[in-house]
Scaffold this motif. Structure first.
Motif, PDB file in Angstrom:
ATOM      1  N   VAL A  48      -8.151 -41.467  -1.917  1.00 63.57           N
ATOM      2  CA  VAL A  48      -7.385 -41.242  -3.150  1.00 63.57           C
ATOM      3  C   VAL A  48      -7.166 -39.748  -3.378  1.00 63.57           C
ATOM      4  O   VAL A  48      -6.056 -39.313  -3.734  1.00 63.57           O
ATOM      5  CB  VAL A  48      -8.114 -41.861  -4.364  1.00 63.57           C
ATOM      6  CG1 VAL A  48      -7.412 -41.466  -5.668  1.00 63.57           C
ATOM      7  CG2 VAL A  48      -8.178 -43.373  -4.237  1.00 63.57           C
ATOM      8  N   GLN A  49      -8.216 -38.961  -3.139  1.00 57.22           N
ATOM      9  CA  GLN A  49      -8.102 -37.514  -3.369  1.00 57.22           C
ATOM     10  C   GLN A  49      -7.136 -36.874  -2.356  1.00 57.22           C
ATOM     11  O   GLN A  49      -6.421 -35.936  -2.706  1.00 57.22           O
ATOM     12  CB  GLN A  49      -9.478 -36.844  -3.287  1.00 57.22           C
ATOM     13  CG  GLN A  49     -10.589 -37.530  -4.073  1.00 57.22           C
ATOM     14  CD  GLN A  49     -10.170 -38.112  -5.405  1.00 57.22           C
ATOM     15  OE1 GLN A  49      -9.522 -37.463  -6.223  1.00 57.22           O
ATOM     16  NE2 GLN A  49     -10.563 -39.367  -5.636  1.00 57.22           N
ATOM     17  N   ILE A  50      -7.128 -37.368  -1.127  1.00 57.54           N
ATOM     18  CA  ILE A  50      -6.151 -36.874  -0.147  1.00 57.54           C
ATOM     19  C   ILE A  50      -4.740 -37.150  -0.644  1.00 57.54           C
ATOM     20  O   ILE A  50      -3.841 -36.316  -0.523  1.00 57.54           O
ATOM     21  CB  ILE A  50      -6.380 -37.519   1.225  1.00 57.54           C
ATOM     22  CG1 ILE A  50      -7.724 -37.100   1.811  1.00 57.54           C
ATOM     23  CG2 ILE A  50      -5.259 -37.130   2.199  1.00 57.54           C
ATOM     24  CD1 ILE A  50      -8.054 -37.777   3.124  1.00 57.54           C
ATOM     25  N   LEU A 159     -12.148 -34.671 -11.687  1.00 55.05           N
ATOM     26  CA  LEU A 159     -12.273 -35.746 -12.668  1.00 55.05           C
ATOM     27  C   LEU A 159     -12.266 -37.105 -11.983  1.00 55.05           C
ATOM     28  O   LEU A 159     -13.044 -38.011 -12.341  1.00 55.05           O
ATOM     29  CB  LEU A 159     -11.138 -35.668 -13.691  1.00 55.05           C
ATOM     30  CG  LEU A 159     -11.167 -34.477 -14.652  1.00 55.05           C
ATOM     31  CD1 LEU A 159      -9.877 -34.426 -15.460  1.00 55.05           C
ATOM     32  CD2 LEU A 159     -12.373 -34.561 -15.582  1.00 55.05           C
ATOM     33  N   ASN A 160     -11.384 -37.249 -11.010  1.00 56.73           N
ATOM     34  CA  ASN A 160     -11.294 -38.506 -10.259  1.00 56.73           C
ATOM     35  C   ASN A 160     -12.601 -38.829  -9.564  1.00 56.73           C
ATOM     36  O   ASN A 160     -13.111 -39.942  -9.658  1.00 56.73           O
ATOM     37  CB  ASN A 160     -10.174 -38.414  -9.211  1.00 56.73           C
ATOM     38  CG  ASN A 160      -8.957 -39.229  -9.605  1.00 56.73           C
ATOM     39  OD1 ASN A 160      -9.057 -40.244 -10.265  1.00 56.73           O
ATOM     40  ND2 ASN A 160      -7.802 -38.784  -9.188  1.00 56.73           N
ATOM     41  N   VAL A 161     -13.133 -37.846  -8.840  1.00 61.35           N
ATOM     42  CA  VAL A 161     -14.368 -38.064  -8.091  1.00 61.35           C
ATOM     43  C   VAL A 161     -15.526 -38.362  -9.035  1.00 61.35           C
ATOM     44  O   VAL A 161     -16.368 -39.237  -8.766  1.00 61.35           O
ATOM     45  CB  VAL A 161     -14.696 -36.836  -7.208  1.00 61.35           C
ATOM     46  CG1 VAL A 161     -16.067 -36.990  -6.565  1.00 61.35           C
ATOM     47  CG2 VAL A 161     -13.631 -36.664  -6.131  1.00 61.35           C
ATOM     48  N   THR A 162     -15.566 -37.651 -10.170  1.00 58.85           N
ATOM     49  CA  THR A 162     -16.626 -37.856 -11.152  1.00 58.85           C
ATOM     50  C   THR A 162     -16.645 -39.285 -11.679  1.00 58.85           C
ATOM     51  O   THR A 162     -17.707 -39.851 -11.974  1.00 58.85           O
ATOM     52  CB  THR A 162     -16.472 -36.872 -12.323  1.00 58.85           C
ATOM     53  OG1 THR A 162     -16.494 -35.537 -11.813  1.00 58.85           O
ATOM     54  CG2 THR A 162     -17.589 -37.032 -13.337  1.00 58.85           C
ATOM     55  N   TRP A 163     -15.472 -39.885 -11.788  1.00 57.02           N
ATOM     56  CA  TRP A 163     -15.366 -41.261 -12.283  1.00 57.02           C
ATOM     57  C   TRP A 163     -15.446 -42.290 -11.153  1.00 57.02           C
ATOM     58  O   TRP A 163     -16.130 -43.311 -11.262  1.00 57.02           O
ATOM     59  CB  TRP A 163     -14.072 -41.430 -13.057  1.00 57.02           C
ATOM     60  CG  TRP A 163     -13.671 -42.846 -13.348  1.00 57.02           C
ATOM     61  CD1 TRP A 163     -12.559 -43.504 -12.912  1.00 57.02           C
ATOM     62  CD2 TRP A 163     -14.379 -43.800 -14.165  1.00 57.02           C
ATOM     63  NE1 TRP A 163     -12.530 -44.784 -13.384  1.00 57.02           N
ATOM     64  CE2 TRP A 163     -13.638 -44.999 -14.159  1.00 57.02           C
ATOM     65  CE3 TRP A 163     -15.574 -43.751 -14.885  1.00 57.02           C
ATOM     66  CZ2 TRP A 163     -14.040 -46.143 -14.847  1.00 57.02           C
ATOM     67  CZ3 TRP A 163     -15.991 -44.896 -15.567  1.00 57.02           C
ATOM     68  CH2 TRP A 163     -15.221 -46.064 -15.543  1.00 57.02           C
ATOM     69  N   GLN A 164     -14.765 -42.025 -10.052  1.00 49.59           N
ATOM     70  CA  GLN A 164     -14.621 -43.032  -9.001  1.00 49.59           C
ATOM     71  C   GLN A 164     -15.839 -43.149  -8.091  1.00 49.59           C
ATOM     72  O   GLN A 164     -16.166 -44.253  -7.644  1.00 49.59           O
ATOM     73  CB  GLN A 164     -13.360 -42.744  -8.176  1.00 49.59           C
ATOM     74  CG  GLN A 164     -12.082 -42.919  -8.978  1.00 49.59           C
ATOM     75  CD  GLN A 164     -10.848 -42.484  -8.203  1.00 49.59           C
ATOM     76  OE1 GLN A 164     -10.938 -41.856  -7.153  1.00 49.59           O
ATOM     77  NE2 GLN A 164      -9.680 -42.837  -8.723  1.00 49.59           N
ATOM     78  N   ALA A 165     -16.505 -42.046  -7.786  1.00 48.59           N
ATOM     79  CA  ALA A 165     -17.684 -42.109  -6.914  1.00 48.59           C
ATOM     80  C   ALA A 165     -18.785 -42.990  -7.522  1.00 48.59           C
ATOM     81  O   ALA A 165     -19.356 -43.837  -6.811  1.00 48.59           O
ATOM     82  CB  ALA A 165     -18.202 -40.706  -6.607  1.00 48.59           C
TER      83      ALA A 165
END
Length: 211
Positions: A48-50, A159-165
């Motif tokens: 997703v981050q890529i 923010l994405n990683v903080t929520w998705q991981a």
């Protein structure tokens, strides 16, 4: 400072609300983490981050604007994105089972990462997000607009990683409860149905409704 602290805080709050809203990325992370474990779930998060980094580059070079301003190009992206989501969703109804026997995950980390990246890149809503949200927090008077976009995009990634991981870790933690075949079938069918729903909504909003 390229982006002042007040702007960063306002942007983080706005982007955070968007990140917390459920979408295809969330469903895909939960599905793959539930199916094949934490490492595959985290690979999905990475994919997703890529995709977000790809959107950043598209925005910097003006390609996102070209796509958004071209009805044909935008519809093609919507069709491709919905078709890819639907294809992944249909796989949930094809009897894929979770792996607990040491033979390795039923879904590889590479497939998970690629699926997440492609789904994110082909999501018209993310294109609109980068065109509608980010420019509101960019100050042309400060110059270095590409660098400002990069900084704002990195905040979005964090923010994405903080929520998705944590979602991937949580899904992995309850995998033992899913070892029963009936529960496995329900999980696969449910996530497949959600992805098909998102695919249908993508077509409706960006192809049928807008025509």
């Amino acid at each position: 400072m390229i982006v002042d602290s007040a702007t960063l805080i306002a942007y983080a709050l706005t982007a955070g609300a968007i990140v917390l809203s459920p979408g295809p990325d969330t469903v895909l992370i939960l599905r793959y983490a539930l199916n094949s474990g934490r490492s595959v779930g985290l690979a999905t998060v990475f994919g997703v981050q890529i995709g977000l980094i790809g959107h950043t580059l598209l925005a910097i070079f003006g390609i996102s604007m070209i796509i958004a301003n071209s009805p044909i190009a935008f519809k093609l992206v919507a069709i491709a994105g919905s078709a890819y989501l639907a294809w992944i969703g249909i796989q949930g109804f094809r009897g894929t089972t979770l792996k607990f026997d040491g033979d390795g995950p039923s879904i590889t980390w590479k497939k998970a990462m690629i699926d997440a990246m492609v789904c994110n890149l082909l999501n018209p809503k993310v294109i609109i997000l980068f065109l509608a949200l980010l420019p509101n927090f960019v100050d042309p008077a400060k110059g270095q607009v590409p660098l400002q976009l990069v900084i704002l995009s990195l905040v979005l990634v964090v923010l994405n990683v903080t929520w998705q991981a944590p979602l991937a870790f949580a899904a992995d933690a309850i995998r033992g409860w899913l070892s029963r075949p009936r529960v496995q079938k329900t999980v696969n069918a449910s996530t497949g149905a959600f992805l098909l729903f998102f695919a249908a909504m993508m077509l409706w909003e960006h192809l049928i409704k807008g025509s």
